[in-house]
Design an enzyme around this catalytic site. Structure first.
Site, mmCIF file in Angstrom:
data_model
loop_
_atom_site.group_PDB
_atom_site.id
_atom_site.type_symbol
_atom_site.label_atom_id
_atom_site.label_comp_id
_atom_site.label_asym_id
_atom_site.label_seq_id
_atom_site.Cartn_x
_atom_site.Cartn_y
_atom_site.Cartn_z
ATOM 1 N N HIS A 270 0.770 -1.081 0.052
ATOM 2 C CA HIS A 270 0.000 0.028 0.063
ATOM 3 C C HIS A 270 0.867 1.102 -0.071
ATOM 4 C CE1 HIS A 270 1.046 0.057 4.192
ATOM 5 N NE2 HIS A 270 0.689 1.220 3.995
HETATM 6 C C1 UD1 Z 1 -1.988 5.754 5.624
HETATM 7 C C2 UD1 Z 1 -0.759 5.926 6.479
HETATM 8 C C3 UD1 Z 1 0.319 4.790 6.500
HETATM 9 C C4 UD1 Z 1 -0.339 3.650 6.934
HETATM 10 C C5 UD1 Z 1 -1.900 3.352 6.112
HETATM 11 C C6 UD1 Z 1 -2.457 2.083 6.668
HETATM 12 C C7 UD1 Z 1 -0.211 8.326 6.100
HETATM 13 C C8 UD1 Z 1 0.866 9.292 5.417
HETATM 14 N N1 UD1 Z 1 -0.204 7.111 5.916
HETATM 15 O O1 UD1 Z 1 -1.680 5.467 4.430
HETATM 16 O O2 UD1 Z 1 1.178 5.288 7.467
HETATM 17 O O3 UD1 Z 1 0.330 2.317 6.737
HETATM 18 O O4 UD1 Z 1 -2.580 4.605 6.169
HETATM 19 O O5 UD1 Z 1 -3.514 1.869 5.682
HETATM 20 O O6 UD1 Z 1 -1.052 8.995 6.974
HETATM 21 N N2 UD1 Z 1 -8.644 5.533 0.776
HETATM 22 C C9 UD1 Z 1 -9.696 4.991 0.286
HETATM 23 N N3 UD1 Z 1 -10.511 4.452 1.447
HETATM 24 C C10 UD1 Z 1 -9.933 4.646 2.594
HETATM 25 C C11 UD1 Z 1 -8.827 5.187 2.951
HETATM 26 C C12 UD1 Z 1 -7.960 5.687 1.769
HETATM 27 O O7 UD1 Z 1 -10.192 5.078 -0.524
HETATM 28 O O8 UD1 Z 1 -10.849 4.380 3.646
HETATM 29 C C13 UD1 Z 1 -7.798 6.043 -0.537
HETATM 30 C C14 UD1 Z 1 -7.702 7.755 -0.348
HETATM 31 O O9 UD1 Z 1 -8.472 8.214 -0.865
HETATM 32 C C15 UD1 Z 1 -6.200 7.880 -1.015
HETATM 33 C C16 UD1 Z 1 -5.689 6.561 -0.711
HETATM 34 O O10 UD1 Z 1 -6.443 5.573 -0.238
HETATM 35 O O11 UD1 Z 1 -6.519 8.160 -2.240
HETATM 36 C C17 UD1 Z 1 -4.392 6.665 0.495
HETATM 37 O O12 UD1 Z 1 -4.850 6.949 1.601
HETATM 38 P P1 UD1 Z 1 -4.378 7.950 2.796
HETATM 39 O O13 UD1 Z 1 -5.013 7.857 4.039
HETATM 40 O O14 UD1 Z 1 -3.688 8.944 2.088
HETATM 41 O O15 UD1 Z 1 -3.095 7.048 3.055
HETATM 42 P P2 UD1 Z 1 -2.866 5.643 3.179
HETATM 43 O O16 UD1 Z 1 -1.993 5.109 1.722
HETATM 44 O O17 UD1 Z 1 -3.840 4.733 3.482
#
Ligand code: UD1
Length: 364
Positions: free
Chosen positions: A204
């Site tokens: 991820h």
């Molecule tokens: C975040 C944390 C990371 C952790 C991970 C666990 C930061 C910088 N990173 O990364 O340390 O290991 O969570 O999962 O905070 N998205 C969805 N649905 C959700 C959540 C996210 O569609 O419920 C999409 C978001 O819109 C975004 C992408 O996934 O486009 C990334 O989500 P984001 O919360 O920015 O960071 P993670 O990659 O999940």
């Protein structure tokens, strides 16, 4: 005493749940604030249910957005909450954007911060998490470290906290509580996978999945391993696969993000874990499974040092060689190294440390 815990992502919920339970056992008033950084049910609220957390006292619902937008919304939302009711101390787990924002909001409102999982370092500043965790450590008053190496890291950096304590890892507390149910759940059989006859994979991190060439290399090499691969796909990864037009190898069973107990069940039943997750590296280690880490660095050098994890980056040759090496790993040897992360009572030590800190500060 009133304690507040700020969380918003899947790993933060896992780290916080046993701490919340320990506060309640001592009769301490403890409330949860959910930032909503993770907003899909299976990335957030499902974990509240599985880990027996109550509904949050407040939900900021920040949802999708740029990291800057999320961070600023969380700071503003928490600032407003702290104006209305001031906790004695705020516990902030991990290194996510929610954690950084929570730290800033506390400092601006004059509320002491305890950083849970303080001191872990990868040394890789391309990772948003590495920047977040360093900044948060410098803003925090009480540093709750999961290992002695983490204590040494903050001491070496001359972080000026009031107190630095090695409490152990609260994720280990969560795992010990749920491991029996996880083993009994046996989700692999339902997928047609045999015990120890598959690889469990998650990816991820932006460094792996936002780079189409790196993502193709890891998926290609994993798909070519001699065992089937069960691939639990994070929403970010799913979006990138679609964007880059990548279709996973037919050797892979592609799944939506799994609940916590099923994830642990998949790890327990696997032969090997392939991951770029910090949390899953530890869970594999605790469940006696070797892992290949698709990164150049890790914050858990203790696990690599114990021989349980191998850093393979995204190089297909290293993944192939890592697989061969992992099959000769001495599991008994790394089982005996588990105590690096404490003995499963980290949450009780967190409560002791918080109570001690507040007494000393005249707030208890
Ligand atoms: C975040 C944390 C990371 C952790 C991970 C666990 C930061 C910088 N990173 O990364 O340390 O290991 O969570 O999962 O905070 N998205 C969805 N649905 C959700 C959540 C996210 O569609 O419920 C999409 C978001 O819109 C975004 C992408 O996934 O486009 C990334 O989500 P984001 O919360 O920015 O960071 P993670 O990659 O999940």
């Amino acid at each position: 005493m009133k304690v507040s815990m700020i969380l918003g992502t899947r790993p933060q919920i896992i780290k916080s749940a046993p701490v919340y339970a320990a506060f309640r056992r001592r009769g301490v008033e403890c409330e949860i604030v959910n930032t909503g950084q993770h907003y899909d049910y299976e990335m957030n609220r499902q974990f509240f249910t599985e880990l027996e957390l109550p509904d949050p006292a407040a939900d900021l619902n920040v949802g999708a957005g740029t990291p800057s937008q999320q961070v600023s919304d969380i700071i503003a939302g928490l600032g407003e909450l702290f104006e209305k009711a001031r906790p004695e101390i705020v516990i902030v787990p991990g290194d996510t954007n929610s954690a950084l924002a929570a730290g800033i909001a506390c400092v601006k409102s004059g509320v002491p911060v305890a950083h849970l999982e303080s001191g872990c370092r990868s040394g890789d500043f391309r990772m948003a998490e590495e920047v977040n965790r360093r900044l948060l450590d410098h803003m925090s008053h009480l540093l709750l470290c999961p290992t002695s190496r983490c204590v040494a890291n903050v001491e070496r950096e001359r972080v000026l906290a009031d107190s630095i304590v090695n409490v152990g890892d609260t994720m280990y507390d969560s795992l010990l509580k749920l491991a029996p149910r996880a083993k009994a759940s046996d989700p692999a059989t339902g997928l047609g996978l045999s015990h120890e006859g598959y690889v469990f994979m998650t990816l991820h991190r932006a460094e792996t999945v936002d780079d189409p060439a790196a993502l193709r290399r890891v998926l290609g090499a994993s798909g070519n391993l001699p065992l089937p691969v069960a691939f639990s796909v994070h929403p970010r990864t799913r979006a990138r696969l679609k964007e880059f037009g990548i279709v996973p190898h037919p050797n892979m069973k592609v799944m939506d993000p799994l609940p916590y107990i099923e994830t642990l069940g998949m790890v327990s039943g696997s032969r090997l874990v392939i991951t770029d997750s910090g949390g899953l590296q530890k869970e594999a280690f605790w469940l006696g499974k070797p892992s290949l880490i698709t990164r150049e660095t890790t914050e858990w050098g203790e696990i690599v040092g114990a021989g349980a994890a191998i850093l393979v980056g995204t190089d297909p040759k290293k993944i192939e060689r890592g697989y061969a090496k992992s099959q000769k790993v001495d599991v008994a040897r790394f089982r005996s190294a588990k105590r690096i992360f404490g003995s499963g009572n980290a949450s009780e030590k967190v409560v002791d440390s918080v109570e001690g800190y507040l007494r000393k500060a005249g707030r208890g």
